[in-house]
Design a protein around this motif. Structure first.
Motif, mmCIF file in Angstrom:
data_model
loop_
_atom_site.group_PDB
_atom_site.id
_atom_site.type_symbol
_atom_site.label_atom_id
_atom_site.label_comp_id
_atom_site.label_asym_id
_atom_site.label_seq_id
_atom_site.Cartn_x
_atom_site.Cartn_y
_atom_site.Cartn_z
ATOM 1 N N ASN A 9 -10.737 7.842 0.387
ATOM 2 C CA ASN A 9 -10.006 7.934 -0.864
ATOM 3 C C ASN A 9 -9.644 9.365 -1.254
ATOM 4 O OD1 ASN A 9 -12.537 8.841 -1.470
ATOM 5 N ND2 ASN A 9 -12.807 7.615 -3.312
ATOM 6 N N GLN A 60 -19.820 -3.353 -13.980
ATOM 7 C CA GLN A 60 -19.872 -2.291 -12.973
ATOM 8 C C GLN A 60 -20.558 -2.845 -11.728
ATOM 9 O OE1 GLN A 60 -22.031 1.247 -14.150
ATOM 10 N NE2 GLN A 60 -22.035 2.026 -12.061
ATOM 11 N N PRO A 96 -10.026 8.405 -15.762
ATOM 12 C CA PRO A 96 -9.534 7.430 -16.749
ATOM 13 C C PRO A 96 -9.560 8.026 -18.162
ATOM 14 C CG PRO A 96 -11.080 6.390 -15.238
ATOM 15 C CD PRO A 96 -11.128 7.858 -14.952
ATOM 16 N N ALA A 156 -15.183 5.670 -16.724
ATOM 17 C CA ALA A 156 -14.746 4.348 -17.185
ATOM 18 C C ALA A 156 -15.812 3.699 -18.062
ATOM 19 C CB ALA A 156 -14.433 3.457 -15.976
ATOM 20 N N SER A 163 -10.985 -3.276 -15.151
ATOM 21 C CA SER A 163 -11.740 -4.044 -14.175
ATOM 22 C C SER A 163 -13.231 -4.088 -14.525
ATOM 23 C CB SER A 163 -11.554 -3.447 -12.776
ATOM 24 O OG SER A 163 -12.371 -4.096 -11.831
ATOM 25 N N ILE A 164 -13.796 -2.919 -14.856
ATOM 26 C CA ILE A 164 -15.220 -2.875 -15.213
ATOM 27 C C ILE A 164 -15.456 -3.611 -16.526
ATOM 28 C CG2 ILE A 164 -17.104 -1.333 -15.892
ATOM 29 C CD1 ILE A 164 -16.111 0.666 -13.843
ATOM 30 N N ASP A 211 -6.557 1.971 -18.541
ATOM 31 C CA ASP A 211 -6.713 2.341 -17.137
ATOM 32 C C ASP A 211 -7.183 1.132 -16.327
ATOM 33 O OD1 ASP A 211 -7.164 4.833 -15.152
ATOM 34 O OD2 ASP A 211 -8.815 3.414 -14.899
ATOM 35 N N GLU A 212 -6.674 1.000 -15.110
ATOM 36 C CA GLU A 212 -6.979 -0.163 -14.261
ATOM 37 C C GLU A 212 -8.474 -0.290 -13.970
ATOM 38 O OE1 GLU A 212 -5.791 -1.894 -9.819
ATOM 39 O OE2 GLU A 212 -4.718 -0.179 -10.680
ATOM 40 N N LEU A 213 -9.130 0.850 -13.665
ATOM 41 C CA LEU A 213 -10.565 0.800 -13.371
ATOM 42 C C LEU A 213 -11.360 0.418 -14.617
ATOM 43 C CD1 LEU A 213 -12.938 1.261 -11.452
ATOM 44 C CD2 LEU A 213 -12.886 3.691 -12.086
ATOM 45 N N ARG A 224 -15.339 8.639 -11.448
ATOM 46 C CA ARG A 224 -14.389 7.795 -12.171
ATOM 47 C C ARG A 224 -15.083 6.581 -12.779
ATOM 48 N NH1 ARG A 224 -10.270 5.419 -10.401
ATOM 49 N NH2 ARG A 224 -8.815 6.071 -12.020
ATOM 50 N N ARG A 225 -16.063 6.019 -12.067
ATOM 51 C CA ARG A 225 -16.826 4.904 -12.638
ATOM 52 C C ARG A 225 -17.606 5.355 -13.871
ATOM 53 N NH1 ARG A 225 -19.952 3.561 -7.455
ATOM 54 N NH2 ARG A 225 -18.655 5.193 -6.557
#
Length: 327
Positions: free
Chosen positions: A160, A100, A84, A127, A94-95, A89-91, A123-124
């Protein structure tokens, strides 16, 4: 829903995904391939991980908050997807809205006990870093082998990683000295399929793979076909395409298609170039080199031509290996 029911649902979903992975692009079933042959191993490893997580909770392992800047990336790359880059960014979005929900897994950095290293959740982590928050993490004592297996378990459970990401992951692990039995365990695959994965990452230059990206829609058969037809001339033909703005604007699956289309296109006929060769030392031998398109011929005449030709013929493997090593 109980934990047991959730775990059963996870196993059922994974079994269906692996069965789908055994279908050809026209929907017909092909012979047993790596994904299906390794299904039992994948599910068994996921069950082992579930038991390990329960034991960890019983032993007092807990989720903690860490500063993202104190955490480094894993020592082995397992994905090609971009991290990201911004709040759109989508993630990240969302967070930002929901928090998280899934912690990342880290270990104390093997070279600096004041820092950490991601096992999975890159990725988390990125983000949360963009959001300016602390990251929820589980700290676990792991050696390099544990890290490899843990990354493999997480990727098997989530399915994934695309085919080429699995190939790059396998190649990177082998390059770092890990034995193939361990790599097979990390990727939940067998000996034959692992050889094919590594052959793809060896045949196609890494800069080309990175330029194309994960290309999840391409799949096993298409990547293998691309690798099997790869030559030094292939990279030369793709140079202009890979550097173009048009190529960079496309999504990863479309970039793979553009590469295949470019290689299928009949190249314009190139004029042949010819030149003579004579050794620096005094000799009666003479050579004539002719190059056209992706072919090259060398003709030796007079003097030591026959003997020198035999000498070259007997060392072609050695010369080609030396050529590949300097590229």
């Amino acid at each position: 829903m109980s934990r047991r029911d959730r775990l059963k649902g996870l196993f059922d979903d994974t079994a269906q995904e692996l069965a789908a992975a055994n279908l050809d692009e026209d929907g017909s079933t092909r012979g047993p391939a790596g994904p299906v042959r390794s299904m039992a191993l994948t599910l068994g490893r996921m069950e082992e991980e579930s038991r390990a997580m329960q034991q960890a909770l019983l032993s007092g392992e807990r989720v903690v908050e860490l500063e993202p800047d104190a955490i480094d990336m894993s020592f082995v790359r397992d994905r090609l997807a971009d991290m990201p880059r911004n709040l759109d960014d989508e993630l990240v979005h969302s967070i930002g809205e929901n928090g998280q929900e899934v912690p990342i897994l880290v270990r104390v950095h093997p070279d600096d006990d004041k820092r950490y290293q991601v096992v999975y959740g890159h990725r988390r982590l990125q983000a949360v870093r963009l959001l300016g928050r602390k990251v929820q993490a589980i700290i676990r004592k792991l050696d390099d082998v544990d890290v490899v297996i843990a990354q493999g378990i997480e990727n098997s459970a989530r399915r994934n990683l695309s085919y080429v990401e699995r190939a790059v992951f396998a190649f990177n692990l082998e390059s770092k000295g890990f034995e193939r039995p361990l790599i097979m365990k990390a990727l939940s695959t067998d000996k034959t399929e692992l050889s094919k994965l590594i052959s793809v990452a060896k045949a196609i230059p890494m800069d080309v793979i990175v330029a194309i990206g994960a290309a999840p829609a391409a799949g096993r058969r298409k990547w293998l076909a691309l690798a099997q037809g790869w030559t030094s001339a292939t990279a030369s033909r793709l140079r202009t395409l890979l550097a173009s703005e048009r190529f960079a604007r496309e999504d990863t699956d479309r970039r793979f298609d553009l590469v295949v289309a470019e290689l299928a296109r009949k190249p314009e006929k190139q004029e042949a170039t010819e030149f003579d060769w004579t050794p620096k030392q005094d000799s009666k031998i003479r050579g004539r080199i002719r190059k056209t398109g992706d072919s090259c011929t060398i003709a030796l005449k007079t003097g030591d031509a026959a003997e020198f030709g035999d000498y070259l013929s007997g060392r072609l493997d050695e010369l080609y290996d030396a050529f590949r090593n300097v590229k």
